[in-house]
Design a protein around this motif. Sequence first.
Motif, PDB file in Angstrom:
ATOM      1  N   LYS A 199      38.547  48.748  10.253  1.00  0.00           N
ATOM      2  CA  LYS A 199      40.177  48.799   8.965  1.00  0.00           C
ATOM      3  C   LYS A 199      41.018  47.868  10.164  1.00  0.00           C
ATOM      4  O   LYS A 199      42.194  46.787   9.317  1.00  0.00           O
ATOM      5  CB  LYS A 199      41.194  49.900   9.199  1.00  0.00           C
ATOM      6  CG  LYS A 199      39.794  50.713   8.154  1.00  0.00           C
ATOM      7  CD  LYS A 199      40.910  52.166   8.694  1.00  0.00           C
ATOM      8  CE  LYS A 199      40.068  53.567   7.289  1.00  0.00           C
ATOM      9  NZ  LYS A 199      40.522  54.986   6.950  1.00  0.00           N
ATOM     10  N   ASN A 221      32.087  46.123   6.573  1.00  0.00           N
ATOM     11  CA  ASN A 221      32.401  47.817   6.766  1.00  0.00           C
ATOM     12  C   ASN A 221      32.288  49.084   6.304  1.00  0.00           C
ATOM     13  O   ASN A 221      32.318  49.728   6.664  1.00  0.00           O
ATOM     14  CB  ASN A 221      33.954  47.440   7.280  1.00  0.00           C
ATOM     15  CG  ASN A 221      34.386  46.290   8.048  1.00  0.00           C
ATOM     16  OD1 ASN A 221      33.541  46.820   9.269  1.00  0.00           O
ATOM     17  ND2 ASN A 221      35.066  46.243   8.159  1.00  0.00           N
ATOM     18  N   ARG A 222      32.046  48.292   4.735  1.00  0.00           N
ATOM     19  CA  ARG A 222      32.053  49.845   4.014  1.00  0.00           C
ATOM     20  C   ARG A 222      30.848  50.055   3.940  1.00  0.00           C
ATOM     21  O   ARG A 222      30.130  51.474   3.804  1.00  0.00           O
ATOM     22  CB  ARG A 222      32.421  48.845   2.582  1.00  0.00           C
ATOM     23  CG  ARG A 222      33.244  48.164   1.940  1.00  0.00           C
ATOM     24  CD  ARG A 222      34.057  50.435   1.617  1.00  0.00           C
ATOM     25  NE  ARG A 222      35.505  50.312   1.288  1.00  0.00           N
ATOM     26  CZ  ARG A 222      36.026  51.373   1.076  1.00  0.00           C
ATOM     27  NH1 ARG A 222      35.629  52.204   0.979  1.00  0.00           N
ATOM     28  NH2 ARG A 222      37.433  51.065  -0.163  1.00  0.00           N
ATOM     29  N   ASP A 259      31.912  47.607  -2.424  1.00  0.00           N
ATOM     30  CA  ASP A 259      33.887  47.477  -2.454  1.00  0.00           C
ATOM     31  C   ASP A 259      34.077  48.686  -1.992  1.00  0.00           C
ATOM     32  O   ASP A 259      34.559  49.615  -2.061  1.00  0.00           O
ATOM     33  CB  ASP A 259      34.086  47.461  -3.601  1.00  0.00           C
ATOM     34  CG  ASP A 259      33.527  45.674  -3.663  1.00  0.00           C
ATOM     35  OD1 ASP A 259      34.223  44.943  -2.307  1.00  0.00           O
ATOM     36  OD2 ASP A 259      33.789  45.082  -5.040  1.00  0.00           O
ATOM     37  N   THR A 260      32.600  49.860  -2.090  1.00  0.00           N
ATOM     38  CA  THR A 260      33.407  51.663  -2.395  1.00  0.00           C
ATOM     39  C   THR A 260      31.884  52.018  -1.901  1.00  0.00           C
ATOM     40  O   THR A 260      32.919  52.799  -0.405  1.00  0.00           O
ATOM     41  CB  THR A 260      32.756  52.443  -3.499  1.00  0.00           C
ATOM     42  OG1 THR A 260      31.064  51.964  -3.822  1.00  0.00           O
ATOM     43  CG2 THR A 260      33.562  51.281  -4.970  1.00  0.00           C
ATOM     44  N   GLY A 261      31.101  52.401  -1.085  1.00  0.00           N
ATOM     45  CA  GLY A 261      30.328  53.031  -0.092  1.00  0.00           C
ATOM     46  C   GLY A 261      29.697  54.247  -0.804  1.00  0.00           C
ATOM     47  O   GLY A 261      30.041  54.381  -1.858  1.00  0.00           O
ATOM     48  N   GLU A 266      30.603  51.601   6.900  1.00  0.00           N
ATOM     49  CA  GLU A 266      30.519  53.359   7.036  1.00  0.00           C
ATOM     50  C   GLU A 266      29.238  54.451   6.429  1.00  0.00           C
ATOM     51  O   GLU A 266      29.603  55.077   7.651  1.00  0.00           O
ATOM     52  CB  GLU A 266      31.359  53.142   6.166  1.00  0.00           C
ATOM     53  CG  GLU A 266      33.068  52.533   6.313  1.00  0.00           C
ATOM     54  CD  GLU A 266      34.115  52.199   5.663  1.00  0.00           C
ATOM     55  OE1 GLU A 266      35.227  52.101   5.630  1.00  0.00           O
ATOM     56  OE2 GLU A 266      34.216  52.436   3.773  1.00  0.00           O
ATOM     57  N   ARG A 302      39.247  56.452   2.809  1.00  0.00           N
ATOM     58  CA  ARG A 302      38.763  56.251   3.829  1.00  0.00           C
ATOM     59  C   ARG A 302      38.640  57.248   5.089  1.00  0.00           C
ATOM     60  O   ARG A 302      39.121  56.431   5.923  1.00  0.00           O
ATOM     61  CB  ARG A 302      38.765  54.269   4.486  1.00  0.00           C
ATOM     62  CG  ARG A 302      38.235  53.629   3.206  1.00  0.00           C
ATOM     63  CD  ARG A 302      38.268  52.106   4.086  1.00  0.00           C
ATOM     64  NE  ARG A 302      37.967  51.226   4.277  1.00  0.00           N
ATOM     65  CZ  ARG A 302      37.766  50.290   4.944  1.00  0.00           C
ATOM     66  NH1 ARG A 302      38.688  49.418   4.512  1.00  0.00           N
ATOM     67  NH2 ARG A 302      36.829  50.366   5.999  1.00  0.00           N
ATOM     68  N   PRO A 354      35.982  57.630  -0.273  1.00  0.00           N
ATOM     69  CA  PRO A 354      35.818  56.086  -0.507  1.00  0.00           C
ATOM     70  C   PRO A 354      37.250  55.102  -0.456  1.00  0.00           C
ATOM     71  O   PRO A 354      37.328  53.814   0.009  1.00  0.00           O
ATOM     72  CB  PRO A 354      34.873  55.681  -1.392  1.00  0.00           C
ATOM     73  CG  PRO A 354      34.625  55.891  -1.819  1.00  0.00           C
ATOM     74  CD  PRO A 354      35.506  57.636  -1.656  1.00  0.00           C
ATOM     75  N   THR A 388      22.890  48.291   0.083  1.00  0.00           N
ATOM     76  CA  THR A 388      24.113  48.812  -0.534  1.00  0.00           C
ATOM     77  C   THR A 388      24.401  47.393  -1.197  1.00  0.00           C
ATOM     78  O   THR A 388      25.397  47.731  -2.168  1.00  0.00           O
ATOM     79  CB  THR A 388      25.417  49.152   1.081  1.00  0.00           C
ATOM     80  OG1 THR A 388      25.334  49.849   1.492  1.00  0.00           O
ATOM     81  CG2 THR A 388      26.798  49.106   0.349  1.00  0.00           C
ATOM     82  N   TRP A 413      34.722  43.123   4.528  1.00  0.00           N
ATOM     83  CA  TRP A 413      35.157  43.933   4.370  1.00  0.00           C
ATOM     84  C   TRP A 413      33.932  44.549   3.457  1.00  0.00           C
ATOM     85  O   TRP A 413      33.480  45.446   3.488  1.00  0.00           O
ATOM     86  CB  TRP A 413      35.999  43.865   2.872  1.00  0.00           C
ATOM     87  CG  TRP A 413      37.057  43.065   3.118  1.00  0.00           C
ATOM     88  CD1 TRP A 413      38.415  43.850   2.854  1.00  0.00           C
ATOM     89  CD2 TRP A 413      37.426  41.528   3.142  1.00  0.00           C
ATOM     90  NE1 TRP A 413      39.517  43.331   3.588  1.00  0.00           N
ATOM     91  CE2 TRP A 413      38.458  41.660   3.465  1.00  0.00           C
ATOM     92  CE3 TRP A 413      36.882  40.550   2.962  1.00  0.00           C
ATOM     93  CZ2 TRP A 413      39.562  40.375   4.104  1.00  0.00           C
ATOM     94  CZ3 TRP A 413      37.132  39.404   4.022  1.00  0.00           C
ATOM     95  CH2 TRP A 413      39.037  39.759   4.225  1.00  0.00           C
ATOM     96  N   THR A 414      33.070  44.077   2.909  1.00  0.00           N
ATOM     97  CA  THR A 414      31.341  44.519   2.073  1.00  0.00           C
ATOM     98  C   THR A 414      30.620  45.128   3.534  1.00  0.00           C
ATOM     99  O   THR A 414      29.792  46.159   3.616  1.00  0.00           O
ATOM    100  CB  THR A 414      30.709  42.911   1.851  1.00  0.00           C
ATOM    101  OG1 THR A 414      30.301  42.196   2.165  1.00  0.00           O
ATOM    102  CG2 THR A 414      30.905  43.290   0.656  1.00  0.00           C
TER     103      THR A 414
END
Length: 456
Positions: A147, A406-407, A282-284, A410, A432, A429, A275, A403-404
Amino acid sequence: MTVPRPLDRRRFLQAATGMGGAAMLSSWGGPAGAADSPNDRPVFATIGLRNQGWNITSKSTQFADFAAFADVDANVLGENLEKLEKQTGKQAEGYKDYREILDRDDIDAVMIGAPDHWHTKISVEAMLAGKDVYCEKPLTLTIDEGKLIEKIVKQTGRVFQVGTMQRTENNQRFLTAIAMIRDGRIGDIRRVTCGINGATGSPEIPAIDAPKGLDWDFWLGPASKVPYRALPEMRKGYGGGVPLYTNCHYAWRNWYEYSGGQMNDWGAHHVDIATWALGAGDTGPNKITPVSYSLPVEYKNGFATVTNQYNTPTNFEIHVNMPGDIPMIITSEGDNGILFEGTKGRFFVNRGKLAGKPVEDLESNPLPEGAVEEVYGGPVSANHTANFIEAMRARTQPISDVWTHNRMLETCHLANISIRLGRELNWDPDARQIVGDDEANSFLSRESRKGYEINV
């Protein structure tokens, strides 16, 4: 500030006189000192050089000039300065302290090959110093670090490439796999299995003096102060020339203090592709269930009870609930790679093969023209660094954006937390955060050692 995503890069490339990525690299016009570069190429520096640090540097010399290296091990630093001169005929300055590189005005971008526990601090400080960043995977040691990196990318507008090179390289096997899924070649996805290999534990590793030339305290950096440990037996093959059992060079991946074991190593590659294929960047996930696992030492409240042995999982089967209630299985068993199963068939992909009847059917029924490029967001780059430099030119984010990444990561971080605590985790998600589990949420961040805090 809104930072453009990979689709903007695609539009840029389509408008750029029809030249491919490799041809475009001949007219660099970067953000910092590169405009004054005599050969009109971006100027890079590498921080952390052993193994993968040199690997990404070596593959990048065709696109960029390297002006500086930094490493806390004088032996590694000297060896790689010599290799650079032998490969390119050019010399670079060597430093122990990476901050001396960040102070230089002639560096356009840094490549970070340091161990995982250093990634966030160096990345953040590099962006605040006006450098674009290419950082090896996994990008972070915790979810909250991800983040923070996202925040600084938005704040500074820097270009940031994560080293998940399967998105670009490996003969487009992974891109083709995703294109097949998008084209409906196996129907609706019913299950994805990521095989990421098991690991081994270690014997008890004694505390000894650190090798000459290694600044052990600086190597530890944000991590807690502990003694250097090693046994005499030496590692062979890739990563060789160092102790087989140690808490430092190469073997640091087997310690939660510095990394996340196989989950954050191979997992950061294959879970990433899975993923992406599921359109979940964008979600995970929303739930992580540790079906089975083995830890090499005893644990209490999520922490190893001994400090002289490897402590990351050796074997595991983790079930992840992805959007649409599609199950993703992360396992140490079976072949290394990804098995996609759908209502109309299944196929397997890894770095060496793309196999299964839907793949064989491509010979008579090929994918639509441009299907692979549509996945990538434009012409596929010559390699991962070429894509990074294209994005630096356009001031957009590259194919492996933070961004993608890190998702996806996670999922890997949560899998490790579920193993350490021995229980299922429900993940929100959007917030977070782990739902209804304060102890588990305490693992979303870590405290940096005094003197090594992240400067923001």
